[in-house]
Design a protein around this motif. Structure first.
Motif, short mmCIF file in Angstrom:
data_model
loop_
_atom_site.label_atom_id
_atom_site.label_comp_id
_atom_site.label_asym_id
_atom_site.label_seq_id
_atom_site.Cartn_x
_atom_site.Cartn_y
_atom_site.Cartn_z
N ASN A 1 -2.70 7.84 0.15
CA ASN A 1 -3.71 8.69 -0.47
C ASN A 1 -3.62 10.14 -0.01
N GLU B 1 -13.11 -2.48 6.07
CA GLU B 1 -12.54 -2.63 4.75
C GLU B 1 -11.20 -1.93 4.72
N ARG C 1 -25.31 0.82 1.76
CA ARG C 1 -25.81 -0.56 1.78
C ARG C 1 -26.42 -0.90 3.13
N ASN D 1 -2.61 3.06 3.99
CA ASN D 1 -3.58 3.50 2.97
C ASN D 1 -3.81 5.01 3.07
N THR E 1 0.83 -1.20 0.00
CA THR E 1 0.00 0.00 0.00
C THR E 1 0.87 1.25 0.00
N THR F 1 -20.49 2.34 2.87
CA THR F 1 -19.43 1.41 2.50
C THR F 1 -18.56 2.11 1.46
N ARG F 2 -17.28 2.09 1.66
CA ARG F 2 -16.44 2.77 0.67
C ARG F 2 -15.85 1.74 -0.29
N SER F 3 -15.61 2.21 -1.50
CA SER F 3 -14.98 1.35 -2.49
C SER F 3 -13.98 2.18 -3.28
N ALA F 4 -13.35 1.55 -4.26
CA ALA F 4 -12.30 2.22 -5.01
C ALA F 4 -12.78 3.51 -5.66
N ASP F 5 -11.86 4.32 -6.09
CA ASP F 5 -12.13 5.56 -6.82
C ASP F 5 -12.92 6.56 -5.98
N GLY F 6 -12.74 6.52 -4.68
CA GLY F 6 -13.38 7.52 -3.81
C GLY F 6 -14.89 7.41 -3.76
N LEU G 1 -22.14 4.59 8.28
CA LEU G 1 -22.68 3.33 7.76
C LEU G 1 -22.45 3.19 6.26
N ASP H 1 -15.13 13.52 -4.68
CA ASP H 1 -14.19 13.89 -5.74
C ASP H 1 -14.96 14.55 -6.88
N PHE I 1 -10.23 12.45 -0.84
CA PHE I 1 -10.03 11.27 0.01
C PHE I 1 -10.28 11.61 1.47
N VAL J 1 -20.40 -2.17 11.79
CA VAL J 1 -19.94 -1.74 10.47
C VAL J 1 -18.83 -2.70 10.06
N VAL K 1 -3.20 3.71 -3.71
CA VAL K 1 -3.59 4.80 -4.59
C VAL K 1 -3.17 4.50 -6.01
N GLN L 1 -6.69 8.52 -7.43
CA GLN L 1 -7.86 7.92 -6.77
C GLN L 1 -7.42 6.74 -5.94
N ASP L 2 -8.22 6.43 -4.90
CA ASP L 2 -7.85 5.29 -4.07
C ASP L 2 -8.14 3.98 -4.79
N LEU L 3 -7.33 2.97 -4.48
CA LEU L 3 -7.49 1.64 -5.06
C LEU L 3 -8.61 0.90 -4.35
N MET L 4 -8.80 -0.35 -4.72
CA MET L 4 -9.93 -1.11 -4.15
C MET L 4 -9.74 -1.35 -2.65
N TYR L 5 -10.85 -1.69 -2.02
CA TYR L 5 -10.85 -1.98 -0.59
C TYR L 5 -11.06 -3.46 -0.40
#
Lengths: 261, 237
Positions: free
Chosen positions: B28, A67, B173, B24, A7, B163-168, B161, B100, B34, A64, A72, A42-46
Motif C-alpha cells: 500500500n 487485523e 466499534r 501489507n 499481499t 477498527t480498520r477495513s478495506a478501502d481505507g 481503538l 482518503d 493509507f 485491540v 492493495v 485502495q487497501d484490500l480487506m482485512y
C-alpha cells in the motif's frame, strides 16, 4: 500458504498499473490539450487474526484486535485537469483556452468536449478539429476569407483581403462543476458523465468561463520531471514489494530446513 | 528445560505474522490516505522469582497515524486533511471514517466517495450545484460564493481503538470516542499519500528474517540436545 507472498504480489501488480499510467502520460507529453491521469489505489480487506477482547493463551485479554491487511487494489484512474503550458504557433486557427472551459464538438449528434484547440477548415468551410468533428456552435468560414481573428471574449471575425468583415459571431465554451468526473473517450475528447454534471455553456470570459487566446495552443499538462519521479518511486516500490516476497520465501525455506533427514 | 520447541515455534509464527504486516504496508505504498500498521510484542509482567518464566505476552498491532505527504492533483474535489481527524462517510453499514479524500459528485450533485457513499458535512449530506466550487481550509464549501456546508472532520480520543477495513475505512466499534477535530486544515486540490516509510519496512524485513533464522538455530540445537539425551544418556557403558 503465506499471506505475505500474496499481499506483496498485489503490491507489485499495483505498481505495474502505476507504470502503465506513467508510460501513457509520458507518451502524450507533446499531445495538444492532453490531460494527465493518475492511478488511485485502495487497501484490500482485512483478515481478523485476533478479535479485540479475545483471551490470549496466557489468559490476558487483548485490548485491540489484530487485523491483517491483504494488500492493495487499483480502483480508478483520475484525470488531472491542471492547466497545460501555452505554446505560440502563429497559426490563426490555433486557439487556447485560458482557465476553465471546453470546446464542444459534434460527433454525429453526440457532443464531446475537448481542450485541444488546433482547428482546421473542412471542404464545407466548417471549423473542425483534427478528427474532422465540427466545432459547436458551427462556424462557417466564408470563401474569400484572408484573415480570421478571435478576441479573448470569443468574438470571431472573418475578413477579406481589404479587411472588410465577411462574417462575424461568437464562440461558446462549456464548463463542468466537476471536470474530473468527465469520461475520457480517447482522441483528446471527453464525454459528460453523471459525476461531471451537465455542461454549462456560455461565452468565453463570462460566468467563470475561461478566455480564448488566438495563435496559441495549450500543450499537454504532463510534467516530465514529475513523471520521472513517479517512475522512480514506482520502480523502488516494486522492488521493495519483491523483497517482501523474497523474505517470505526465505523464511519458508528456513521452515523447510527445520526437518533434517 | 525452561523453553521447548513449541515456544520457539510460536515465536517464529509471530514473525511470520509480522511479515504479513510489512507486506501489507509495502503493497500500500501508493494507496491514498493509507496508514502503516505494525505489530508489537509486550512481555507478560511476571518475574522469575515468582517461579514463572516470562512467557509470550501480548501481541498488539498499532496503526501509525502520522501525516502522509500531500500531492497536488488540481481537482477541487480532491481533499486532504493536514493534522488530526478523518472525513466522515455515511454508508449502509453506518458511519465510517477515512483519510482518503478523493471525492466526486453523483447524479444528484451530492459529494460522494469513489464507491458512491455520501460524504457528511456538519449538517448532513453536501449538495454542490452551481458553476464554481471553492473549499477553504476549515472545510467550508462555497458554491458560486455562497456557503453550502462544511466538511465534517471527526477526530478521536483514542484512534488506536478504531477498527480498520478495506478501502481505507475506519469504524468505531470499541469506544474510540469521536470528537470534533480542532487541529486540522482541509486542502482542496490535494490528496494525502500513503505514510509508509520504505526504510522502516526494509529494516523490519531484514530484522525479522534474521530473528527467524536465529529461531531456526535454536530449534535445531534443541533437536540435537534431544537426540543426545536419548542416544547417549541412556546408553550402558
Amino acid at each position: 500458504m503465506m499471506r505475505s507472498l500474496w499481499t506483496a504480489a498485489t503490491g507489485m501488480v499495483a505498481q505495474q498499473i502505476e507504470q502503465d499510467i506513467v508510460a501513457n502520460n509520458l507518451a502524450n507529453v507533446n499531445t495538444v490539450g492532453f490531460k494527465k491521469s493518475r492511478a488511485d489505489f485502495q487497501d484490500l480487506m482485512y483478515q481478523i487474526y485476533a478479535k479485540s477482547g479475545a483471551e490470549t493463551s496466557q489468559g490476558n485479554q487483548l485490548p485491540v484486535g489484530i487485523e491483517v491487511g491483504m494488500g492493495v487494489k487499483p480502483i480508478s484512474t483520475q484525470r488531472m485537469f491542471l492547466q497545460g503550458d501555452y505554446q505560440q504557433t502563429g497559426n490563426q486557427f490555433d486557439w487556447a483556452i485560458e482557465k476553465d472551459g471546453f470546446f464542444q464538438f459534434d460527433d454525429n449528434g453526440e457532443t464531446y468536449y475537448g481542450r485541444a484547440g488546433n482547428f482546421k477548415i473542412n471542404r464545407d468551410g466548417l471549423i473542425v478539429n483534427s478528427e474532422g468533428l465540427p466545432l459547436l456552435p458551427n462556424i462557417t468560414v466564408p470563401t474569400g476569407t484572408v484573415s480570421f481573428t478571435v478576441d479573448t471574449g470569443g468574438t470571431w471575425t472573418a475578413a477579406d483581403q481589404e479587411g472588410n468583415p465577411l462574417a462575424t459571431g461568437r464562440l461558446e465554451l462549456a464548463i463542468f462543476i466537476n471536470p474530473a468526473g468527465l469520461t475520457a473517450i480517447g482522441r483528446n475528447l471527453f464525454a459528460k458523465s453523471e459525476a461531471s454534471g451537465e455542461p454549462i455553456t456560455g461565452n468565453p470570459g463570462e460566468n467563470g468561463i475561461g478566455t480564448i487566446s488566438q495563435n496559441f495552443l495549450e500543450m499537454s499538462n504532463v510534467n516530465v520531471i514529475d513523471e520521472m519521479v513517479r517512475m522512480i518511486v514506482g520502480q523502488r516500490a516494486y522492488e521493495i514489494n519483491s523483497k517482501a516476497i523474497q523474505t517470505a520465501d526465505s523464511m519458508l525455506g528456513i521452515i523447510a530446513a527445520l526437518k533434517r533427514s | 528445560m525452561l523453553y521447548d520447541v513449541t515456544d520457539v515455534g510460536r515465536a517464529g509464527a509471530r514473525k511470520l505474522l509480522e511479515l504479513d504486516f510489512v507486506a501489507n504496508n509495502v503493497a500500500n505504498s501508493s494507496t491514498t490516505g493509507f496508514k502503516a500498521e505494525h505489530l508489537y510484542y509486550a512481555m507478560k509482567g511476571k518475574k522469575i522469582d515468582q517461579g514463572v518464566m516470562p512467557g509470550l505476552g501480548y501481541t498488539i498491532s498499532a496503526i501509525d497515524y502520522s501525516q502522509g505527504t500531500l500531492q497536488t492533483t488540481g481537482n477541487i474535489l480532491d481533499l486532504a486533511i493536514e493534522g488530526d481527524g478523518f472525513f466522515t462517510i455515511q454508508t449502509n453499514q453506518g458511519t465510517v471514517y477515512t483519510r482518503d479524500g478523493s471525492f466526486m459528485l453523483n447524479k444528484n450533485k451530492e459529494l460522494v466517495t469513489g464507491q458512491g457513499e455520501h460524504v457528511l458535512g456538519d449538517a448532513g449530506r453536501i449538495v454542490i450545484d452551481g458553476t464554481s466550487v471553492k473549499i477553504n481550509e476549515e472545510g467550508m464549501i462555497y458554491v458560486d460564493e455562497n456557503p453550502v456546508g462544511k466538511i465534517k472532520v471527526t477526530a478521536f480520543e483514542n484512534e488506536q481503538l478504531l477498527t480498520r477495513s478495506a478501502d481505507g475505512r475506519y469504524t468505531d466499534r470499541a469506544g474510540a470516542s469521536p470528537k470534533k477535530a480542532a487541529n486540522y486544515k482541509v486542502n482542496s486540490g490535494y490528496l494525502e499519500m500513503s505514510n509508509v516509510n520504505a526504510v522502516r519496512e526494509m529494516t523490519d524485513m531484514i530484522n525479522l528474517q534474521r530473528t527467524f533464522e536465529t529461531y531456526q538455530k535454536i530449534i535445531l540445537t534443541l533437536q540435537d540436545m534431544d537426540k543426545i539425551s536419548t542416544t547417549r544418556i541412556g546408553k550402558l557403558v
